[in-house]
Design a protein around this motif. Structure first.
Motif, PDB file in Angstrom:
ATOM      1  N   GLU A  50      41.154  55.485  45.605  1.00 18.86           N
ATOM      2  CA  GLU A  50      40.526  54.875  46.061  1.00 18.86           C
ATOM      3  C   GLU A  50      40.711  53.104  45.542  1.00 18.86           C
ATOM      4  OE1 GLU A  50      38.707  55.101  41.064  1.00 18.86           O
ATOM      5  OE2 GLU A  50      37.852  56.470  42.680  1.00 18.86           O
ATOM      6  N   ARG A  51      41.943  53.203  45.433  1.00 14.46           N
ATOM      7  CA  ARG A  51      42.448  51.511  45.082  1.00 14.46           C
ATOM      8  C   ARG A  51      43.398  51.482  46.502  1.00 14.46           C
ATOM      9  NH1 ARG A  51      44.220  51.441  38.793  1.00 14.46           N
ATOM     10  NH2 ARG A  51      43.572  49.096  39.461  1.00 14.46           N
ATOM     11  N   ALA A  52      43.468  51.658  46.832  1.00 14.65           N
ATOM     12  CA  ALA A  52      44.156  51.793  48.537  1.00 14.65           C
ATOM     13  C   ALA A  52      43.933  50.082  49.208  1.00 14.65           C
ATOM     14  CB  ALA A  52      43.860  52.381  49.541  1.00 14.65           C
ATOM     15  N   TYR A  53      43.056  49.340  48.743  1.00 15.98           N
ATOM     16  CA  TYR A  53      42.635  48.418  49.436  1.00 15.98           C
ATOM     17  C   TYR A  53      43.190  46.984  47.953  1.00 15.98           C
ATOM     18  CZ  TYR A  53      40.196  51.202  52.152  1.00 15.98           C
ATOM     19  OH  TYR A  53      40.410  52.572  53.608  1.00 15.98           O
ATOM     20  N   GLU A  54      43.381  47.451  47.075  1.00 14.90           N
ATOM     21  CA  GLU A  54      43.782  46.349  46.198  1.00 14.90           C
ATOM     22  C   GLU A  54      45.509  46.192  46.797  1.00 14.90           C
ATOM     23  OE1 GLU A  54      42.841  47.864  41.733  1.00 14.90           O
ATOM     24  OE2 GLU A  54      41.303  48.303  43.026  1.00 14.90           O
ATOM     25  N   ASP A  55      46.098  45.392  46.195  1.00 16.16           N
ATOM     26  CA  ASP A  55      47.156  43.997  47.074  1.00 16.16           C
ATOM     27  C   ASP A  55      48.070  45.137  45.684  1.00 16.16           C
ATOM     28  OD1 ASP A  55      48.528  43.510  48.276  1.00 16.16           O
ATOM     29  OD2 ASP A  55      49.355  41.435  47.262  1.00 16.16           O
ATOM     30  N   MET A  56      48.263  45.582  45.453  1.00 16.26           N
ATOM     31  CA  MET A  56      49.479  46.502  44.531  1.00 16.26           C
ATOM     32  C   MET A  56      49.592  47.841  44.914  1.00 16.26           C
ATOM     33  SD  MET A  56      46.912  48.172  41.454  1.00 16.26           S
ATOM     34  CE  MET A  56      47.350  46.727  40.796  1.00 16.26           C
ATOM     35  N   PRO A  57      51.507  47.662  44.112  1.00 15.88           N
ATOM     36  CA  PRO A  57      52.247  49.544  45.143  1.00 15.88           C
ATOM     37  C   PRO A  57      51.334  50.373  44.618  1.00 15.88           C
ATOM     38  CG  PRO A  57      53.064  48.226  43.101  1.00 15.88           C
ATOM     39  CD  PRO A  57      52.516  47.627  43.730  1.00 15.88           C
ATOM     40  N   LEU A  58      51.317  51.487  44.718  1.00 23.32           N
ATOM     41  CA  LEU A  58      50.513  52.872  44.067  1.00 23.32           C
ATOM     42  C   LEU A  58      51.689  53.200  43.909  1.00 23.32           C
ATOM     43  CD1 LEU A  58      46.883  52.186  45.454  1.00 23.32           C
ATOM     44  CD2 LEU A  58      47.817  51.552  43.260  1.00 23.32           C
ATOM     45  N   PRO A  59      52.208  54.893  42.715  1.00 24.99           N
ATOM     46  CA  PRO A  59      52.538  56.139  43.195  1.00 24.99           C
ATOM     47  C   PRO A  59      52.218  57.198  44.358  1.00 24.99           C
ATOM     48  CG  PRO A  59      51.141  56.269  40.894  1.00 24.99           C
ATOM     49  CD  PRO A  59      50.389  54.824  42.134  1.00 24.99           C
ATOM     50  N   ILE A  60      53.253  57.256  44.845  1.00 24.64           N
ATOM     51  CA  ILE A  60      53.045  58.873  45.719  1.00 24.64           C
ATOM     52  C   ILE A  60      54.069  60.199  45.780  1.00 24.64           C
ATOM     53  CG2 ILE A  60      52.302  56.943  48.061  1.00 24.64           C
ATOM     54  CD1 ILE A  60      55.083  57.524  48.705  1.00 24.64           C
ATOM     55  N   ALA A  61      53.975  61.154  46.445  1.00 27.72           N
ATOM     56  CA  ALA A  61      54.876  61.922  45.632  1.00 27.72           C
ATOM     57  C   ALA A  61      56.512  61.786  45.284  1.00 27.72           C
ATOM     58  CB  ALA A  61      54.219  63.126  46.991  1.00 27.72           C
ATOM     59  N   CYS A  62      56.810  62.610  44.522  1.00 22.58           N
ATOM     60  CA  CYS A  62      58.303  63.005  45.000  1.00 22.58           C
ATOM     61  C   CYS A  62      58.630  61.366  44.057  1.00 22.58           C
ATOM     62  CB  CYS A  62      58.950  62.980  46.085  1.00 22.58           C
ATOM     63  SG  CYS A  62      58.743  63.869  47.181  1.00 22.58           S
ATOM     64  N   GLY A  63      57.715  60.888  43.229  1.00 15.48           N
ATOM     65  CA  GLY A  63      58.181  60.032  42.204  1.00 15.48           C
ATOM     66  C   GLY A  63      58.096  58.062  42.941  1.00 15.48           C
ATOM     67  N   GLN A  64      58.108  58.508  43.989  1.00 15.60           N
ATOM     68  CA  GLN A  64      58.535  57.484  44.681  1.00 15.60           C
ATOM     69  C   GLN A  64      56.657  56.497  44.775  1.00 15.60           C
ATOM     70  OE1 GLN A  64      61.589  56.665  46.114  1.00 15.60           O
ATOM     71  NE2 GLN A  64      61.468  58.649  45.112  1.00 15.60           N
ATOM     72  N   THR A  65      57.517  54.816  45.572  1.00 10.75           N
ATOM     73  CA  THR A  65      55.630  54.372  45.499  1.00 10.75           C
ATOM     74  C   THR A  65      55.486  53.872  47.266  1.00 10.75           C
ATOM     75  OG1 THR A  65      57.293  52.448  44.660  1.00 10.75           O
ATOM     76  CG2 THR A  65      55.446  53.428  43.383  1.00 10.75           C
ATOM     77  N   ILE A  66      53.975  53.466  47.558  1.00  6.01           N
ATOM     78  CA  ILE A  66      53.651  52.757  48.595  1.00  6.01           C
ATOM     79  C   ILE A  66      53.696  51.234  48.146  1.00  6.01           C
ATOM     80  CG2 ILE A  66      51.527  52.812  48.165  1.00  6.01           C
ATOM     81  CD1 ILE A  66      50.743  53.368  50.833  1.00  6.01           C
ATOM     82  N   SER A  67      54.718  50.726  49.108  1.00  5.45           N
ATOM     83  CA  SER A  67      54.982  48.987  48.563  1.00  5.45           C
ATOM     84  C   SER A  67      53.092  48.303  49.014  1.00  5.45           C
ATOM     85  CB  SER A  67      55.792  48.684  49.547  1.00  5.45           C
ATOM     86  OG  SER A  67      56.665  49.365  49.904  1.00  5.45           O
ATOM     87  N   GLN A  68      53.242  47.161  47.597  1.00  3.22           N
ATOM     88  CA  GLN A  68      51.784  46.353  47.523  1.00  3.22           C
ATOM     89  C   GLN A  68      51.842  46.141  48.849  1.00  3.22           C
ATOM     90  OE1 GLN A  68      53.525  43.720  44.943  1.00  3.22           O
ATOM     91  NE2 GLN A  68      51.126  42.524  44.822  1.00  3.22           N
ATOM     92  N   PRO A  69      50.517  45.535  49.820  1.00  2.00           N
ATOM     93  CA  PRO A  69      50.495  45.618  51.370  1.00  2.00           C
ATOM     94  C   PRO A  69      51.156  43.871  51.381  1.00  2.00           C
ATOM     95  CG  PRO A  69      48.210  46.381  50.139  1.00  2.00           C
ATOM     96  CD  PRO A  69      49.131  46.546  48.916  1.00  2.00           C
TER      97      PRO A  69
END
Ligand code: SAH
Length: 220
Positions: A50-69
């Motif tokens: 639900e935080r997909a449209y916020e300009d922040m990095p978020l945790p994903i699987a394998c201890g990694q992150t999706i970058s800040q948009p």
């Protein structure tokens, strides 16, 4: 809440998302168009969706992150992609950056050291009908010699120096963007242009990325 409210609030969140990108310096219309066309939601699973449209990095699987948009936007903009370009990305992660690239380039190769992330990203690429992306599991520090040279290369994990094999696989006239620095310190985005006379470096902004690691990852 009715469906109408839902639609409205999603539309509003997307407007704010694009506004945040512009205010942080993502001004190229083609890049903004690509970021408007690719929904970040499907690339984030579970609690954080639900935080997909916020300009922040978020945790994903394998201890990694999706970058800040906004960082995705600035890196993409710095690549100056043309529609005929063949692009290599190191660090597939969620697949979001690769999806943005796929809207601007002819062909995208993306590599991650975690098999699970590659498999999950492929599912999203299929669902969004992004047919010009090839996702592979490997240690991306060595690039992808069988598809080299590349017009553009983007590394989305921090290296202490731009990896030599990647510089070698960049076409003359090509551009590479890579975060450089120690993983626990401030890193800088570096843009490298390969010209007939050699490599030209320019330093962009400070960033924070997960480290570029050797070998294949243990999936978690
Ligand atoms: N571009 C991604 C975010 C990347 S996070 C997105 O849009 O979501 C950084 C990714 O780099 C992680 O998934 C990590 O597994 C990967 N990585 C780190 N070192 C690597 C290497 N040597 N080869 C390939 N992938 C690597």
């Amino acid at each position: 809440m009715t469906d109408m409210d839902d639609d409205d609030s999603i539309a509003q969140r997307k407007m704010q998302f694009l506004y945040a990108l512009r205010s942080k310096g993502v001004t190229n219309n083609a890049v903004l168009g690509a970021m408007e066309a690719v929904d970040r939601g499907p690339f984030i699973r579970g609690l954080f969706a639900e935080r997909a449209y916020e300009d922040m990095p978020l945790p994903i699987a394998c201890g990694q992150t999706i970058s800040q948009p906004s960082v995705v936007g600035l890196m993409t903009q710095a690549l100056e992609i043309s529609p005929r370009d063949k692009v290599l990305e190191i660090g597939t992660g969620s697949g979001y950056q690769a999806a943005i690239l796929s809207k601007l380039a002819r062909r995208v190769y993306t590599i991650d050291r975690h098999r699970r992330l590659v498999q999950e990203a492929r599912v999203v690429f299929d669902a969004l009908d992004l047919t010009n992306i090839t996702a592979l599991t490997a240690d991306g520090s060595f690039g992808l010699p069988e598809q080299a040279p590349f017009d553009r290369i983007i590394v989305t994990a921090a290296a202490e120096d731009p990896p030599g094999p990647l510089l070698a696989q960049l076409k003359e006239g090509g551009i590479m963007v890579v975060p450089v620095g120690q993983s626990d310190a401030v890193q800088h985005l570096i843009r490298v242009r390969k010209t007939a006379d050699g490599l030209e470096y320019d330093e962009m902004r400070a960033v924070r990325f997960v480290p570029l690691l050797e070998g294949l990852g243990k999936d978690t």
